[in-house]
Structures are given as structure tokens and as C-alpha cells.
Design a protein around this motif. Structure first.
Motif, PDB file in Angstrom:
ATOM      1  N   VAL A 116       6.915  -6.737 -89.966  1.00 41.05           N
ATOM      2  CA  VAL A 116       7.464  -7.777 -90.641  1.00 41.05           C
ATOM      3  C   VAL A 116       8.711  -8.596 -90.055  1.00 41.05           C
ATOM      4  N   THR A 120       8.510 -12.058 -88.454  1.00 38.06           N
ATOM      5  CA  THR A 120       9.726 -12.996 -88.997  1.00 38.06           C
ATOM      6  C   THR A 120      10.582 -13.781 -87.860  1.00 38.06           C
ATOM      7  N   ASN A 154       7.579 -13.714-102.157  1.00 39.12           N
ATOM      8  CA  ASN A 154       7.189 -13.147-101.204  1.00 39.12           C
ATOM      9  C   ASN A 154       6.113 -12.111-101.396  1.00 39.12           C
ATOM     10  N   LEU A 176       4.093 -10.757 -95.506  1.00 38.66           N
ATOM     11  CA  LEU A 176       5.480 -10.806 -95.866  1.00 38.66           C
ATOM     12  C   LEU A 176       6.392 -11.381 -94.866  1.00 38.66           C
ATOM     13  N   GLY A 179       6.412 -14.827 -95.474  1.00 36.13           N
ATOM     14  CA  GLY A 179       7.132 -15.338 -96.447  1.00 36.13           C
ATOM     15  C   GLY A 179       8.707 -15.095 -96.145  1.00 36.13           C
ATOM     16  N   TYR A 180       9.217 -14.449 -95.352  1.00 38.13           N
ATOM     17  CA  TYR A 180      10.419 -14.277 -94.930  1.00 38.13           C
ATOM     18  C   TYR A 180      10.861 -15.300 -93.781  1.00 38.13           C
ATOM     19  N   TYR A 183      13.661 -17.915 -94.448  1.00 33.68           N
ATOM     20  CA  TYR A 183      15.079 -17.387 -94.395  1.00 33.68           C
ATOM     21  C   TYR A 183      15.766 -17.122 -93.180  1.00 33.68           C
ATOM     22  N   ASN A 234      16.699  -7.807 -92.958  1.00 35.10           N
ATOM     23  CA  ASN A 234      15.162  -7.883 -93.449  1.00 35.10           C
ATOM     24  C   ASN A 234      14.458  -6.799 -93.564  1.00 35.10           C
ATOM     25  N   ALA A 238      12.048  -5.577 -96.346  1.00 37.44           N
ATOM     26  CA  ALA A 238      10.503  -5.310 -96.142  1.00 37.44           C
ATOM     27  C   ALA A 238      10.087  -4.032 -96.655  1.00 37.44           C
ATOM     28  N   ASP A 241       9.704  -4.086-100.584  1.00 37.36           N
ATOM     29  CA  ASP A 241       8.497  -4.627-100.711  1.00 37.36           C
ATOM     30  C   ASP A 241       7.313  -3.908-100.460  1.00 37.36           C
ATOM     31  N   ARG A 307      19.996 -14.693 -96.770  1.00 34.67           N
ATOM     32  CA  ARG A 307      19.653 -14.144 -98.088  1.00 34.67           C
ATOM     33  C   ARG A 307      21.168 -13.997 -98.821  1.00 34.67           C
TER      34      ARG A 307
END
Length: 309
Positions: A116, A120, A154, A176, A179-180, A183, A234, A238, A241, A307
Motif C-alpha cells: 500500500v 501510494t 478507502n 487501498l 484510495g490513499y 492524501y 500510512n 493500511a 484497514d 491525514r
């Protein structure tokens, strides 16, 4: 006489460029260089968190050596055994050693978040630097893409990806990572935009240096602190999640050892009084996430990862 008189602002463009670069280099190296500076920035609790992270990583790497039992080997006669010297954390409903499964579970629990944050950081950095360098319509177009991604939670992206491609830790991790990305891209863009407008970038352009070289050799090194800090923070998000997806049966599939999956598998045993599997796996998640989060907070704070929650 006129040539001998100098104003306080005399100096060639090259000298001014070198001075600016040295100043920027010194300012950016202060927060991250030197063991003494790093330990002072982390504090004793941050150092303890870093040690926890190191231990978890080592356990994951050395799992075949340090795990006392095969994580897949069970026994009907050894179901739900209590703590003992033979099984320090007891056994689960299939007679498998819980400690061994937690040690092996560190691998999947770390590999997923690693995918992730690498995805990202790569996508967010490329999008941010591209938007900053070209500006105008390119910046606006990338901004609209990021706004669209901001609109999707996310977990929703991950669940949709799993529903389409099937349950898999890799599928969930890639979803994910997408989705991240907004940010990370938002923070890197703000820092890179400030760098883009500094005199040394203009001076490099006047010298005929290409935009790609300027971006990679000058702008990117000056945003590395935000990138690394965002990756650290992150990582914890991660891990949470992905553990939640495994708990729901959408991530790692049994019988593969995984902390989130172990919490789910031990849920039915809690009603019978056998709490070891869920509690120990849950503690492993909480301690590891807290360690990553605290180190990230000390290095740069939540804003470095974009965040605010």
C-alpha cells in the motif's frame, strides 16, 4: 572607482544559486540527519516504538527459525490448550500453536501495508510533481482526478475491488493504495510547489537544464521528508484497514496466518472462554500500529501524510 564600489547585493547569478542551494540543503538535512538529532526528535517513547517495529520486522523475516511450531499443523487432542511452557500463548480451536501463528502472521500483516505505502508514495509523488512542474491545465486535470478519489472511502474501493477480482491481499492492497494516493499527493504538491517557485529552480532553467532533471535532482530530494513521514503514518492506517478486510473474510484467506484473520477466527471461541487467539492477535495489531503511528507523528505529524482524522 565605479568598478571598485560594491553594493550589499552584489554577486553573480551562479553565486546566488549556490548560496540558495546550500541553504536549502542545510535546512532539509537538519530534521533527518545524524543519530543524535534523530533520537532527540523521536524521544524515548519514539525510540521504544522504533525498537518495537524492528522486532516485528525481524520476527517476520526470521519466522521459520524463531517460530516454535508449524503454523499450519494442528491436533484434535490439543484444542484450546491453556498457557504452558509447551505453548506460551496456548492453542486455537484447531490445536495450532497461537504464538507460531502470530509470528508467521507478521509476514502477511506487514507485506500488505508495504504494498500500500509503496504504491501510494509512487503514484502520489508522480502526480504531485507532474502537476507542480507543468501547472495550468495539467495541474487542474490532476486536481480533478484527486477530488474524485477523495469522494470514495478507502474501504469502499477495497471492497469493490475484492468483489470484482476476488478476495486477495494483493487486490485489497492495490485498491487501498489508490484510495490513499490523494492524501499523499496533496501534501507533496504543496511542498513541491513552494520549491518550484524558489530562485534556484529558475536559475537551473536559465542554464538549460531539463525539467525532468530539475525535478529528480532538486525538487524531489527536498520533499523526501514528507514522503517518508507519510509512508510511516500510512503504514499504520493500511495495517488497520487490511486487518479489517481479513476480519470480514475479504483479505487473507485461511489457513494462512494473519492477525486480522486470527481475530475473526477466535471470535467464536470467546463465548466459550477461550480468548487467547483474538486478544493476542488484536494486541499485536494495536501495538504495531501505535508504534508506526507514533514514529510518524514525531517525524512529521499527520499533516505530512495528509491525514486529519
Amino acid at each position: 572607482m565605479k568598478n571598485s564600489q560594491k553594493t550589499p547585493h552584489t554577486g553573480t547569478a551562479a553565486q546566488n544559486t549556490v548560496a540558495v542551494q546550500l541553504l536549502r540543503k542545510r535546512r532539509n538535512e537538519v530534521p533527518v540527519s545524524g543519530w543524535r538529532v534523530l533520537t532527540r526528535r523521536l524521544g524515548w517513547l519514539g525510540i521504544a516504538s522504533a525498537i518495537v517495529i524492528a522486532i516485528v520486522v525481524l520476527l517476520a523475516i526470521l519466522a521459520p527459525v524463531v517460530a516454535p511450531y508449524d503454523p499450519y499443523a494442528g491436533s484434535v487432542t490439543a484444542r484450546h490448550e491453556a498457557w504452558s511452557l509447551a505453548h506460551l500463548m496456548g492453542t486455537d480451536q484447531s490445536g495450532r500453536d497461537i504464538l507460531s501463528r502470530i509470528i508467521w502472521g507478521a509476514r502477511s500483516s506487514l507485506i500488505g501495508p508495504l504494498i500500500v505505502i509503496l504504491g501510494t508514495a509512487t503514484m502520489g509523488t508522480v502526480l504531485a510533481l507532474t502537476a507542480v512542474w507543468f501547472g495550468g491545465k495539467v495541474d487542474a486535470f490532476i486536481g480533478r482526478i484527486l477530488d474524485i478519489l477523495f469522494a470514495f472511502p478507502n474501504m469502499l474501493l477495497a471492497i469493490l475491488a475484492v468483489a470484482i477480482f476476488g478476495p486477495s491481499i494483493v487486490t485489497a492492497a492495490i485498491a487501498l493504495a489508490i484510495g490513499y494516493t490523494p492524501y499523499t499527493a496533496r501534501v507533496i504538491r504543496s511542498v513541491a510547489l513552494r520549491e518550484r517557485n524558489l530562485p534556484y529552480v529558475t536559475s537551473a532553467q536559465l542554464q538549460g537544464i531539463s525539467g525532468l532533471v530539475i525535478t529528480l535532482r532538486h525538487i524531489l530530494p527536498n520533499v523526501r521528508t514528507q514522503i517518508l513521514t507519510g509512508m510511516t503514518i500510512n503504514f499504520g492506517y493500511a495495517m488497520i484497514d487490511l486487518a479489517a478486510l481479513s476480519f470480514l473474510g475479504l483479505g487473507v484467506q485461511p489457513p494462512t496466518p494473519d492477525w486480522g484473520l486470527m481475530v475473526s477466527n477466535g471470535q467464536s471461541s470467546l463465548q466459550q472462554g477461550f480468548w487467547e487467539q483474538s486478544i493476542f492477535a488484536g494486541l499485536a495489531i494495536v501495538i504495531t500500529v501505535a508504534a508506526f503511528g507514533y514514529v510518524g507523528e514525531q517525524l512529521g505529524g499527520r499533516r505530512a501524510a495528509g491525514r486529519t482524522r
